[in-house]
Design an enzyme around this catalytic site. Structure first.
Site, short mmCIF file in Angstrom:
data_model
loop_
_atom_site.label_atom_id
_atom_site.label_comp_id
_atom_site.label_asym_id
_atom_site.label_seq_id
_atom_site.Cartn_x
_atom_site.Cartn_y
_atom_site.Cartn_z
N SER B 47 38.83 42.84 29.87
CA SER B 47 38.89 44.14 29.22
C SER B 47 39.09 45.19 30.31
O SER B 47 38.43 45.14 31.35
CB SER B 47 37.61 44.41 28.43
OG SER B 47 37.79 45.56 27.64
N GLU B 48 40.00 46.13 30.06
CA GLU B 48 40.47 47.04 31.11
C GLU B 48 39.35 47.88 31.73
O GLU B 48 39.47 48.35 32.86
CB GLU B 48 41.54 47.96 30.54
CG GLU B 48 40.99 48.94 29.49
CD GLU B 48 42.08 49.59 28.65
OE1 GLU B 48 43.19 49.05 28.60
OE2 GLU B 48 41.81 50.65 28.06
N ASN B 49 38.25 48.07 30.99
CA ASN B 49 37.16 48.89 31.51
C ASN B 49 36.27 48.14 32.50
O ASN B 49 35.21 48.65 32.85
CB ASN B 49 36.34 49.49 30.36
CG ASN B 49 35.81 48.44 29.41
OD1 ASN B 49 36.52 47.50 29.06
ND2 ASN B 49 34.57 48.59 29.00
#
Lengths: 221, 213
Positions: B47-49
């Site tokens: 997940s990009e975060n």
């Protein structure tokens, strides 16, 4: 060396009208809510805010926007559910918006902190977000030239800190905080727990050299 | 025509996620795909975060507000997970380290162009997030979407009319009506949802669909 500051109010005291301020966080995770509340109470105006999202609801970045303290927002994704105050200001033409692809936003901040003059990225090549930018083709692949992005201040949220400014993080609350800490002329960290003893150097994620001030704010949202 | 539900579509796409893959699921409907990947396959979700190894939704009482995915949903960690900061997260995405990304779309063109970040509606602020970084960096881009818009207008086009996210980046499109590959010759049918004919699906598709090779 002691970078500790006793209160949030003192920590944000140097932030004046017209300042550019990076604010860590992604959604409501890793957002320095204590420092943002202090900034709102200080009523610094005409701020340029650099943060991934444009807040949601009536707290944090959403409250900063509701109070009309922001004149420009630089972000990748201002349209989260509940970003009503940004959407109102945008629809009324009261706020300038610069949309940057999220990885380009992170890398422009990294470039500023790392002393680089910019970089070539394939992200956005051939799209509206590359219009007017220099491009280059390398081995048949198109790249866009992007400039570094720095700020006057960075507001950082971390899990633990020590008096040297070393920081460690929790879960996905790390996000933009470490990179933003490197790219501002004055970085202020809010930590859930201020350690009396030095953090274990093996566990430090943000070295204290990037941090100017550290203040304790024990609330985890 | 026979139309898969969102859950059926996620289940169909999940069959094509192989064991050992690193996968990024875009915000919204693509996040449901992980629920349907067969249990004997070990897949790590990015997940990009700032996490690889996104686990299932936490049980009540174990939620941690600082553990979220890109859709801002509460998550747990899977075995083998790691946290990292944003510059590293996008090095992972841009640098070709993820195997498959699954994204939603407004429009896909027969040349693989993707439009999924902005419409022509100027009332709403544009919001790009990490989509442009994913499509340039991940070698296999699956799009998961309805075959047509709510008003019946086509989403599979000769050329996109909305602003592009990336040029020639889509490999395969999974819709409620059919699965299509993007080839140098255009869209090529992989399979039809049971009960549909190619002629029926072609009738609601602007671009030409080539028969299976």
């Amino acid at each position: 060396m002691d970078k500790r500051i006793a209160t949030l109010e003192e920590a944000v005291a140097p932030i004046q009208d017209g300042a550019s301020v990076m604010i860590g966080g992604f959604g409501n995770s890793g957002v320095p809510f204590g420092l943002i509340d202090a900034l709102i109470a200080k009523r610094a105006r005409n701020l340029t805010i650099i943060s991934n999202n444009a807040g949601a609801g009536d707290f944090g970045l959403g409250l900063l926007l509701r109070e009309g303290l922001v004149s420009k927002f630089i972000c990748s994704y201002p349209r989260s559910r509940g970003s009503v105050w940004f959407e109102k200001a945008y629809a009324a033409g009261e706020i300038a918006l610069e949309i940057i692809p999220q990885g380009t936003l992170a890398e422009r901040i990294r470039a500023a902190g790392a002393g680089l003059g910019g970089f070539l990225t394939p992200t956005g090549f051939g799209t509206r977000l590359a219009e007017g930018k220099e491009t280059r083709v390398i081995d048949g692949k198109g790249y866009v030239f992007e400039l570094p992005l720095s700020a006057d201040f960075a507001l950082i949220r971390a899990e633990r800190g020590d008096r040297w400014g070393n920081l460690s993080y929790h879960g996905t609350a790390r996000n933009f905080n470490p990179v933003m800490a490197t790219a501002a002329r004055h970085s202020i960290a809010e930590v859930r727990e201020l350690s009396e003893t030095p953090l274990d150097p093996e566990r430090v994620v943000s070295p204290g050299i990037f941090i100017d001030h550290v203040v304790e704010y024990g609330v985890r949202p | 025509m026979i139309s898969l539900t969102d859950e059926q579509l996620a289940a169909r796409l999940a069959l094509d996620i192989p064991d050992g893959a690193y996968v990024n699921l875009g915000i919204g409907k693509p996040t449901h795909v992980s629920s349907y990947v067969p249990a004997d396959r070990e897949v790590l979700y990015h997940s990009e975060n700032g996490i690889i190894g996104v686990g299932p939704t936490p049980v009540e009482g174990e939620e941690d507000p600082e553990m979220i995915d890109a859709s801002k949903r509460l998550i747990t960690v899977a075995p083998g997970a790691a946290f990292f900061e944003h510059a590293d997260s996008f090095a992972i995405m841009r640098g070709g380290h993820i195997d498959i990304a699954v994204l939603g779309a407004y429009q896909v063109a027969e040349n693989g162009d993707l439009a999924n970040w902005a419409t022509q509606d100027e009332k709403f602020p544009p919001a790009v997030g990490g989509a442009m970084d994913l499509v340039v960096g991940v070698p296999c881009i699956f799009v998961m979407m309805k075959h047509v818009n709510k008003d019946g207008s086509p989403k599979l086009l000769k050329r996109c009319s909305y602003p592009l996210t990336g040029l020639g980046v889509v490999n395969r499109v999974y819709t409620d009506l059919a699965v299509l590959d993007v080839t140098p010759d255009g869209f090529r049918l992989v399979e039809l949802t049971d009960g549909n004919s190619l002629a029926d699906v072609q009738a609601v598709t602007e671009a030409r669909i080539l028969p299976p090779s």
